[in-house]
Enzyme design. Structure first.
Site, PDB file in Angstrom:
ATOM      1  CD  GLU A 206      -2.809  -1.185   2.443  1.00  0.00           C
ATOM      2  OE1 GLU A 206      -2.693  -0.286   3.300  1.00  0.00           O
ATOM      3  OE2 GLU A 206      -3.670  -2.070   2.481  1.00  0.00           O
TER       4      GLU A 206
ATOM      5  N   GLY B  90       5.048  -1.262   2.910  1.00  0.00           N
ATOM      6  CA  GLY B  90       5.602  -2.221   1.965  1.00  0.00           C
ATOM      7  C   GLY B  90       5.879  -3.526   2.681  1.00  0.00           C
TER       8      GLY B  90
ATOM      9  CB  THR C 203       3.473  -7.804 -10.536  1.00  0.00           C
ATOM     10  OG1 THR C 203       4.503  -7.118  -9.842  1.00  0.00           O
ATOM     11  CG2 THR C 203       4.046  -8.390 -11.813  1.00  0.00           C
TER      12      THR C 203
ATOM     13  NE  ARG D 216      10.887 -13.278   0.721  1.00  0.00           N
ATOM     14  CZ  ARG D 216      10.489 -12.989   1.961  1.00  0.00           C
ATOM     15  NH1 ARG D 216      10.671 -13.849   2.934  1.00  0.00           N
ATOM     16  NH2 ARG D 216       9.923 -11.842   2.218  1.00  0.00           N
TER      17      ARG D 216
ATOM     18  N   GLY E  38      32.636  -0.378 -20.518  1.00  0.00           N
ATOM     19  CA  GLY E  38      32.922   1.006 -20.878  1.00  0.00           C
ATOM     20  C   GLY E  38      31.819   1.609 -21.734  1.00  0.00           C
TER      21      GLY E  38
ATOM     22  CD  GLU F  66       7.552 -12.281  -4.194  1.00  0.00           C
ATOM     23  OE1 GLU F  66       6.551 -11.556  -4.328  1.00  0.00           O
ATOM     24  OE2 GLU F  66       7.498 -13.401  -3.691  1.00  0.00           O
ATOM     25  N   GLY F  67      10.191  -8.634  -1.042  1.00  0.00           N
ATOM     26  CA  GLY F  67      11.014  -8.303   0.128  1.00  0.00           C
ATOM     27  C   GLY F  67      12.357  -7.767  -0.335  1.00  0.00           C
ATOM     28  CB  THR F  68      14.242  -4.634   0.392  1.00  0.00           C
ATOM     29  OG1 THR F  68      14.133  -4.778   1.817  1.00  0.00           O
ATOM     30  CG2 THR F  68      13.213  -3.623  -0.095  1.00  0.00           C
TER      31      THR F  68
END
Lengths: 364, 396
Positions: B121, B125, B152, B250, B349, B373-375
């Site tokens: 929301e 999170g 998603t 996960r 480069g 899916e969770g930091t």
């Protein structure tokens, strides 16, 4: 089929060694470190487990089992968790026995392997490392030249564990640019064993410098005879063994500092309740697991007789970094106490730092 | 018995998925990166037709390999491929057999469909216990109200006969225990898409804000028990079930990360190879060039994450509890892909920064794996709590 579970037999071996490491090695390791000596009885007790004799054929006095790098990795991790210096001494004879078992001629096997099936610890060792900063196992300075029916070896070696006590030495030298092993018996002329070395860590393990001055070795003592040896494979087996040991040392530091962080209170709560500490511990656990699994994969490739150069060198590099970070983290979590020798974390940091140096000092 | 050999079926799946990724994803990857919110319809139809070959959201080793290969092709496209998705995973993990039948059958027939999960929301999170969306019982219905962001497939699920699994509280005073999940079917009045986000990467995938305004759903659309056990804090079943879903998803997110990381790694190695630069394995550190060390470091990190991912997926397929392992896999893979793709841009480069090649896109795409899916930090927190045996109160 993908599986991450050791076989029942492997699990039994792991349990036995874990018990041994807990009951015997952890009881004496600090004393060993301070005195620089490892008592014979602990080494002989380990010897009775038959870790080396297992893979030697029955007709030569062994147990006729399989010599598996995966099993060897499991064993090396547990022993190194107990103590790295003692683990290296226990496994030191394998430095000669394993290459002969896999790559020796029939005569070499018959002549040398039965000794490793004796009841008592058989001191034997290998000499690979040379005393220069840019040491490269693939470009050795020590040379071997054929002269009549002998090889003539010249050069200097260092970090040779148990050299003074060993009856057999496997010395690696460059022969026309290719690296080969030469089996030298105790007392060979031209072989000089120097003073015992003084190192930052693994102080309980005696290591020596060697000088080879026109040391003559009979032609038939070249490892593998005329065919020679697959030196890359020996190096890969060493990388896997050392990676597994790095996991063991890392795990020791991880467990100790985790428990300390739970017990130690500051500002009214365990220091582990702070993310700065908790995240270090989580990362240690994660990196130890990742390194262990990579080690298993490289070992598995070795067991399938495939070229594992990429896997074993990548995991060795990763393990070198991991064990330093984890053991350093162990000292850091204990703060000032980590610097005091009453706690073992400083010892693990010193041992952990050595893995980048220890090429060829262990094998699975 | 420790074994790293894929079964013949898994090997075949891997090869087929790689071929598909090369043929179906790579050619259109740049186009959909530059045309955000345009729908890759042909790709979607092709993937829908291929669902018989095994979906991208299965739970075994083969599914994880397929996900990795598809993301090697393109992560944004992989995420837009139709299927039951995260919403379906939640129904699979927590639904009754009747609910599975009612909500998941659609994913086997007709036109392409998507299953979404609406949890995040605007004001919360990872702290899912702070969810503000409400579900109030009214007769034999639940009435949902709230705003969900970062959904998603939100638009596709809401508008094309999909399902949305919504997290809402039935009792705000109960905290975590009041947290429940509900299935809202496409076409339910009161559920609408408010906007689509513009993102750093994975632009082919739509990320929507979904609004629920007096959205009425049948009472039996609740997943798990409706009971709120305020007195017994340990029995926060609803929340635990949501977390169980994460244990399954996960490792799959880790596989996604690995696909992107390997794409970058392959690009770097191929570019070097064309230039006659060989990565020499087995040399001592003092003989390696800095470039070789960087590439080996990237490869080792890829390998480390891959091993953790394979273990978590394998444990799941063996029905072993894998909460800590799946969080480790996710955390490591998110870190690894971020590190690998960012380093690859540096190593290449002028080629790395240019949109002429896909590498810069992979760096942008890869970053999502360290966030959703969770930091990475939340996953480290999960690992830390498990390793320490600490509750959420003991380690905040």
């Amino acid at each position: 089929m993908i599986s991450f579970t050791p076989s029942e037999e492997q699990q039994m071996i792991v349990n036995t060694i874990k018990q041994f490491a807990t009951d015997e090695m952890r009881e004496v390791y600090r004393d060993c470190e301070e005195s620089g000596e490892i008592p014979d009885d602990i080494v002989n007790t380990a010897w009775e487990l038959g870790l080396i004799a297992t893979g030697i054929p029955e007709e030569l006095g062994g147990l006729g089992g399989e010599q598996s790098a995966v099993t060897g990795s499991l064993i090396a991790e547990e022993l190194a968790w107990g103590d790295l210096a003692i683990a290296m001494k226990i496994l030191c004879p394998a430095l000669v026995a394993f290459p002969i078992m896999e790559m020796g001629t029939e005569e070499q096997k018959k002549k040398y392997l039965p000794d490793f099936c004796d009841e008592k610890y058989k001191a034997a060792t290998a000499a690979l490392i040379e005393p220069r900063f840019n040491f490269d196992p693939l470009a050795l300075s020590t040379t071997a030249k054929l002269d009549g029916s002998d090889y003539v070896l010249n050069g200097e070696k260092c970090y040779v564990p148990m050299a003074a006590e060993a009856d057999l030495l496997l010395v690696y030298a460059a022969e026309n640019g290719s690296c080969q092993g030469f089996i030298i018996e105790k007392g060979a002329s031209g072989l000089e064993i120097g003073e015992r070395e003084k190192n930052m860590g693994i102080k309980a393990l005696p290591t020596y410098e060697l000088t080879l001055k026109d040391c003559r070795v009979p032609k038939e003592n070249r490892l593998g005879g005329e065919a020679g040896c697959d030196f890359n494979r020996i190096l890969n087996r060493s990388r896997v063994a050392l990676s597994a040991m790095a996991v063991g040392v890392g795990r020791a530091a991880f467990e100790y500092s985790r428990d300390y962080a739970i017990d130690r209170h500051a500002f009214g709560e365990p220091i582990a309740s702070r993310q700065a500490i908790a995240f270090m511990i989580a990362e240690m656990a994660m990196e130890i697991d990742a390194t262990r699994l990579m080690t298993w994969e490289a070992a598995w490739k070795l067991d399938r007789k495939e070229d594992a150069t990429k896997e074993s060198s990548l995991v060795k590099m990763y393990a070198d970094d991991m064990v330093l970070k984890v053991t350093d983290g162990g000292v850091q979590i204990l703060g000032g106490h980590g610097y005091i020798r009453e706690h073992p974390v400083e010892l693990w940091l010193r041992n952990g730092r050595g893995f980048v140096t220890f090429d060829g000092m262990a094998i699975v | 018995m420790i074994d790293f050999e894929l079964s013949p079926e898994e090997q075949a799946t891997l090869e087929k998925a790689h071929e598909d990724a090369e043929k179906l994803c790579r050619p259109i990857a740049r186009y959909y990166d530059e045309h955000e919110h345009e729908s890759p319809d042909e790709f979607i139809d092709t993937m829908w037709a291929k669902r018989e070959e095994g979906g991208l959201f299965g739970l075994g080793v083969a599914a994880a390999l397929r996900v990795e290969e598809t993301c090697w092709g393109d992560a944004g496209l992989m995420i837009v491929a139709p299927g039951p998705g995260l919403g379906g995973a939640a129904v699979m993990a927590t639904g009754t057999p009747e609910q599975r039948e009612r909500f998941l059958t659609r994913f086997t027939e007709g036109e392409p469909k998507w299953g979404a999960m609406a949890m995040t929301e605007p004001s919360c999170g990872s702290d899912t216990a702070a969810i503000q969306a409400t579900a109030v019982q009214d007769g034999n219905e639940w009435v949902l109200n709230g705003e969900k962001i970062f959904v998603t497939w939100g638009k596709r699920a809401v508008e094309q006969d999909g399902i949305v699994v919504v997290w809402a509280t039935v009792d705000k005073s109960a905290g975590r225990a009041g947290m429940k999940s509900f299935v809202v079917e496409c076409g339910t009045p009161g559920m609408k898409v408010e906007k689509l986000e513009h993102k750093l990467g994975i632009k082919a995938s739509d990320t929507a804000t979904v609004i629920f305004e007096d959205c009425r759903i049948p009472y039996e659309n609740i997943l798990g028990s409706p009971e709120v056990r305020k007195l017994d804090k340990a029995k926060t079943e609803g929340f635990k079930k949501a977390m169980a879903t994460f244990d399954a998803t996960r490792p799959i997110v880790a596989a996604m990360a690995l696909g992107v990381g390997r794409a970058a790694l392959d690009f770097v190695k191929e570019t070097f190879e064309k230039d006659g630069i060989e990565i020499r394995y087995g040399l001592p550190r003092n003989k390696l060039t800095s470039l070789e060390r960087d590439v080996m470091d990237m490869e080792a990190n890829y390998k480390a994450a891959k091993m953790l991912m394979m273990r978590a997926v394998w444990m799941m397929s063996q029905l072993l509890p894998n909460s800590i392992e799946s969080s480790m896999a996710k955390a490591k893979a998110g870190l690894a892909v971020t590190k690998i793709t960012q380093k690859a841009v540096e190593l290449m480069g002028p080629l790395g920064y240019s949109r002429k090649y896909l590498l810069e896109k992979w760096m942008r795409d890869g970053k999502i794996n360290d966030l959703f899916e969770g930091t990475g930090q939340i996953n480290m927190l999960v690992v830390a709590r498990r390793v320490l045996g600490f509750s959420r109160d003991q380690l905040k």
